[in-house]
Design an enzyme around this catalytic site. Structure first.
Site, mmCIF file in Angstrom:
data_model
loop_
_atom_site.group_PDB
_atom_site.id
_atom_site.type_symbol
_atom_site.label_atom_id
_atom_site.label_comp_id
_atom_site.label_asym_id
_atom_site.label_seq_id
_atom_site.Cartn_x
_atom_site.Cartn_y
_atom_site.Cartn_z
ATOM 1 N N ALA A 65 0.860 -1.178 0.000
ATOM 2 C CA ALA A 65 0.000 0.000 0.000
ATOM 3 C C ALA A 65 0.897 1.229 0.000
ATOM 4 O O ALA A 65 2.056 1.157 0.425
ATOM 5 C CB ALA A 65 -0.886 -0.006 1.234
ATOM 6 N N GLY A 108 0.613 -5.067 0.858
ATOM 7 C CA GLY A 108 -0.620 -5.101 0.071
ATOM 8 C C GLY A 108 -0.394 -5.696 -1.312
ATOM 9 O O GLY A 108 -1.316 -6.247 -1.906
ATOM 10 N N GLU A 111 -0.723 -9.297 -0.822
ATOM 11 C CA GLU A 111 -2.152 -9.582 -0.580
ATOM 12 C C GLU A 111 -2.944 -9.522 -1.885
ATOM 13 O O GLU A 111 -3.840 -10.331 -2.121
ATOM 14 C CB GLU A 111 -2.709 -8.594 0.452
ATOM 15 C CG GLU A 111 -2.135 -8.852 1.845
ATOM 16 C CD GLU A 111 -2.441 -7.740 2.835
ATOM 17 O OE1 GLU A 111 -2.227 -6.554 2.494
ATOM 18 O OE2 GLU A 111 -2.903 -8.038 3.950
ATOM 19 N N GLU A 131 4.805 -5.325 6.899
ATOM 20 C CA GLU A 131 4.075 -4.279 7.628
ATOM 21 C C GLU A 131 4.567 -4.113 9.062
ATOM 22 O O GLU A 131 4.507 -3.025 9.634
ATOM 23 C CB GLU A 131 2.561 -4.588 7.640
ATOM 24 C CG GLU A 131 1.865 -4.472 6.286
ATOM 25 C CD GLU A 131 1.880 -5.766 5.485
ATOM 26 O OE1 GLU A 131 2.735 -6.653 5.748
ATOM 27 O OE2 GLU A 131 1.040 -5.888 4.571
HETATM 28 N N1 DAK Z 1 4.671 3.217 -0.600
HETATM 29 C C1 DAK Z 1 5.100 4.398 -1.123
HETATM 30 N N2 DAK Z 1 6.266 4.525 -1.775
HETATM 31 C C2 DAK Z 1 7.059 3.453 -1.874
HETATM 32 C C3 DAK Z 1 6.679 2.178 -1.344
HETATM 33 C C4 DAK Z 1 5.408 2.087 -0.671
HETATM 34 N N3 DAK Z 1 4.943 0.931 -0.184
HETATM 35 N N4 DAK Z 1 7.670 1.303 -1.599
HETATM 36 C C5 DAK Z 1 8.621 1.986 -2.287
HETATM 37 N N5 DAK Z 1 8.256 3.271 -2.449
HETATM 38 C C6 DAK Z 1 8.992 4.335 -3.139
HETATM 39 C C7 DAK Z 1 10.199 4.779 -2.325
HETATM 40 O O1 DAK Z 1 9.797 5.706 -1.352
HETATM 41 C C8 DAK Z 1 11.063 5.376 -3.395
HETATM 42 O O2 DAK Z 1 10.556 6.665 -3.715
HETATM 43 P P1 DAK Z 1 11.562 7.928 -3.936
HETATM 44 O O3 DAK Z 1 12.342 8.039 -2.696
HETATM 45 O O4 DAK Z 1 12.412 7.498 -5.130
HETATM 46 O O5 DAK Z 1 10.637 9.065 -4.232
HETATM 47 C C9 DAK Z 1 10.797 4.476 -4.597
HETATM 48 O O6 DAK Z 1 9.574 3.830 -4.333
HETATM 49 C C10 DAK Z 1 11.883 3.418 -4.773
HETATM 50 O O7 DAK Z 1 12.047 2.741 -3.534
HETATM 51 P P2 DAK Z 1 13.474 2.560 -2.818
HETATM 52 O O8 DAK Z 1 14.390 3.682 -3.163
HETATM 53 O O9 DAK Z 1 13.204 2.291 -1.393
HETATM 54 O O10 DAK Z 1 14.004 1.252 -3.563
HETATM 55 P P3 DAK Z 1 14.933 0.095 -2.982
HETATM 56 O O11 DAK Z 1 15.226 -0.814 -4.152
HETATM 57 O O12 DAK Z 1 16.081 0.660 -2.196
HETATM 58 O O13 DAK Z 1 14.003 -0.690 -1.922
HETATM 59 C C11 DAK Z 1 11.941 -1.798 -1.178
HETATM 60 C C12 DAK Z 1 12.869 -1.379 -2.372
HETATM 61 C C13 DAK Z 1 10.679 -2.409 -1.781
HETATM 62 C C14 DAK Z 1 12.660 -2.871 -0.350
HETATM 63 C C15 DAK Z 1 11.649 -0.551 -0.294
HETATM 64 O O14 DAK Z 1 11.158 0.489 -1.137
HETATM 65 C C16 DAK Z 1 10.618 -0.830 0.748
HETATM 66 O O15 DAK Z 1 10.931 -1.393 1.791
HETATM 67 N N6 DAK Z 1 9.376 -0.393 0.496
HETATM 68 C C17 DAK Z 1 8.296 -0.508 1.467
HETATM 69 C C18 DAK Z 1 7.761 -1.921 1.529
HETATM 70 C C19 DAK Z 1 6.663 -2.039 2.571
HETATM 71 O O16 DAK Z 1 6.880 -1.776 3.759
HETATM 72 N N7 DAK Z 1 5.487 -2.450 2.137
HETATM 73 C C20 DAK Z 1 4.326 -2.588 3.030
HETATM 74 C C21 DAK Z 1 3.555 -1.296 3.028
HETATM 75 S S1 DAK Z 1 2.147 -1.355 4.157
HETATM 76 C C22 DAK Z 1 -5.485 -2.096 4.012
HETATM 77 C C23 DAK Z 1 -5.049 -2.570 2.790
HETATM 78 C C24 DAK Z 1 -3.698 -2.777 2.573
HETATM 79 C C25 DAK Z 1 -2.779 -2.489 3.540
HETATM 80 C C26 DAK Z 1 -3.212 -2.005 4.760
HETATM 81 C C27 DAK Z 1 -4.555 -1.800 5.008
HETATM 82 N N8 DAK Z 1 -6.858 -1.887 4.259
HETATM 83 C C28 DAK Z 1 -7.790 -2.121 3.162
HETATM 84 C C29 DAK Z 1 -7.363 -1.550 5.549
HETATM 85 C C30 DAK Z 1 -1.387 -2.686 3.215
HETATM 86 C C31 DAK Z 1 -0.375 -2.141 3.896
HETATM 87 C C32 DAK Z 1 0.966 -2.171 3.322
HETATM 88 O O17 DAK Z 1 1.215 -2.732 2.257
#
Ligand code: DAK
Length: 257
Positions: A65, A108, A111, A131
């Site tokens: 997400a 997400g 998911e 998460e």
């Molecule tokens: N959201 C927003 N931006 C993101 C992102 C994300 N999930 N993942 C990556 N980006 C962005 C980064 O901020 C970066 O942007 P800039 O800085 O260039 O502007 C760009 O994408 C490239 O990312 P990185 O520079 O970080 O690239 P790396 O290769 O170094 O790292 C990575 C890749 C995938 C390991 C890292 O970006 C990362 O850890 N990303 C976050 C992964 C994460 O934590 N995902 C879970 C998010 S929480 C719900 C429905 C769904 C959900 C909740 C509730 N309801 C219906 C109630 C779901 C929640 C989630 O998914």
């Protein structure tokens, strides 16, 4: 003009939806999810489409997400905008959906892939529910669907530590159906979808529904549902055609009736 956030194409009987927010690794903003849900719904309503591929880019299926959006949301806005209901509406799509996964498939994104019917992964794909690193937990079915797919031990490990699975591990644990060479992720998913699209749509849809029921019902009720689905499929023109074509040693021509 702004780039569309999904790219949709029709390859014969296969519809292809590719998420297109490459700079954000296809982070699933509300807008992107809305486009995914409506594109899938439109393809599902098209009688010419018999299977769908949902993919991202080579670098990411989706990294979860959109964290900026999630950070700005309040519990009340999350509740009010019915996001989960929109995600779950993908389960109502009757046309089989093949997830084509390359690169990151996280949170997400994982998911969303699990909401599809089968997952084809590039050998460099990475699956995770990170998460917990953000102080939250999966919110769109991860604790339930991942556990059903890989079992309690691996689900606990992934969800409590944030550990990612490689594509090979995901295959070994039953999360994905096929792992292919890095460059073949999309072609192989399209091939799997095209194989499905050649079959009789009535039987395909009934089979998909019956398999999904395996996670919802006790065994006896599931077997009963399968039996009734079999009778229904047998009553279709497609079954007449499929059985006759076998005996006549020719390829069947299924009409979806
Ligand atoms: N959201 C927003 N931006 C993101 C992102 C994300 N999930 N993942 C990556 N980006 C962005 C980064 O901020 C970066 O942007 P800039 O800085 O260039 O502007 C760009 O994408 C490239 O990312 P990185 O520079 O970080 O690239 P790396 O290769 O170094 O790292 C990575 C890749 C995938 C390991 C890292 O970006 C990362 O850890 N990303 C976050 C992964 C994460 O934590 N995902 C879970 C998010 S929480 C719900 C429905 C769904 C959900 C909740 C509730 N309801 C219906 C109630 C779901 C929640 C989630 O998914």
């Amino acid at each position: 003009m702004a780039e569309p956030n999904v790219l949709v194409e029709r390859n014969g009987r296969v519809g292809v939806v590719l998420m297109n927010r490459p700079k954000q690794l296809n982070a699933l903003s509300a807008e992107l999810m809305e486009s995914v849900v409506s594109s899938l719904g439109e393809l599902d309503a098209d009688p010419g489409i018999r299977a769908i591929v949902l993919g991202g880019s080579e670098r990411a299926f989706a990294a979860g997400a959109d964290i900026a959006e999630l950070s700005a949301a309040t519990p009340v806005t999350l509740y009010e905008n019915r996001r989960l209901e929109r995600w779950e509406s993908i389960r109502a799509v009757r046309t089989p959906i093949v997830a084509a996964v390359s690169g990151f498939c996280l949170g997400g994104g994982c998911e969303l892939a699990m909401l599809c019917d089968l997952i084809v992964a590039s050998e460099d794909a990475k699956f995770g529910q990170p998460e917990i690193n953000l102080g939250v937990l999966p919110g769109a079915g991860g604790t339930q669907r991942l556990t059903r797919a890989v079992g309690k031990a691996i689900a606990m490990d992934m969800i409590l530590t944030g550990r990612m699975l490689s594509a090979r591990e995901a295959l070994a644990h039953g999360l994905v159906a096929r792992v292919v060479a890095r460059e073949a992720w999309l072609d192989e998913a399209k091939r799997a979808a095209a194989e499905i699209a050649e079959k009789g749509p009535v039987a395909v849809r009934l089979a998909k529904e019956a398999i999904d029921q395996a996670f919802e019902t006790p065994l006896a009720a599931g077997v009963e549902l399968e039996r009734r689905s079999f009778f229904l499929a047998r009553a279709s023109d497609d079954a007449e055609e499929g059985l006759k074509a076998f005996l006549e040693k020719r390829k069947p021509d299924f009409t979806g009736r």
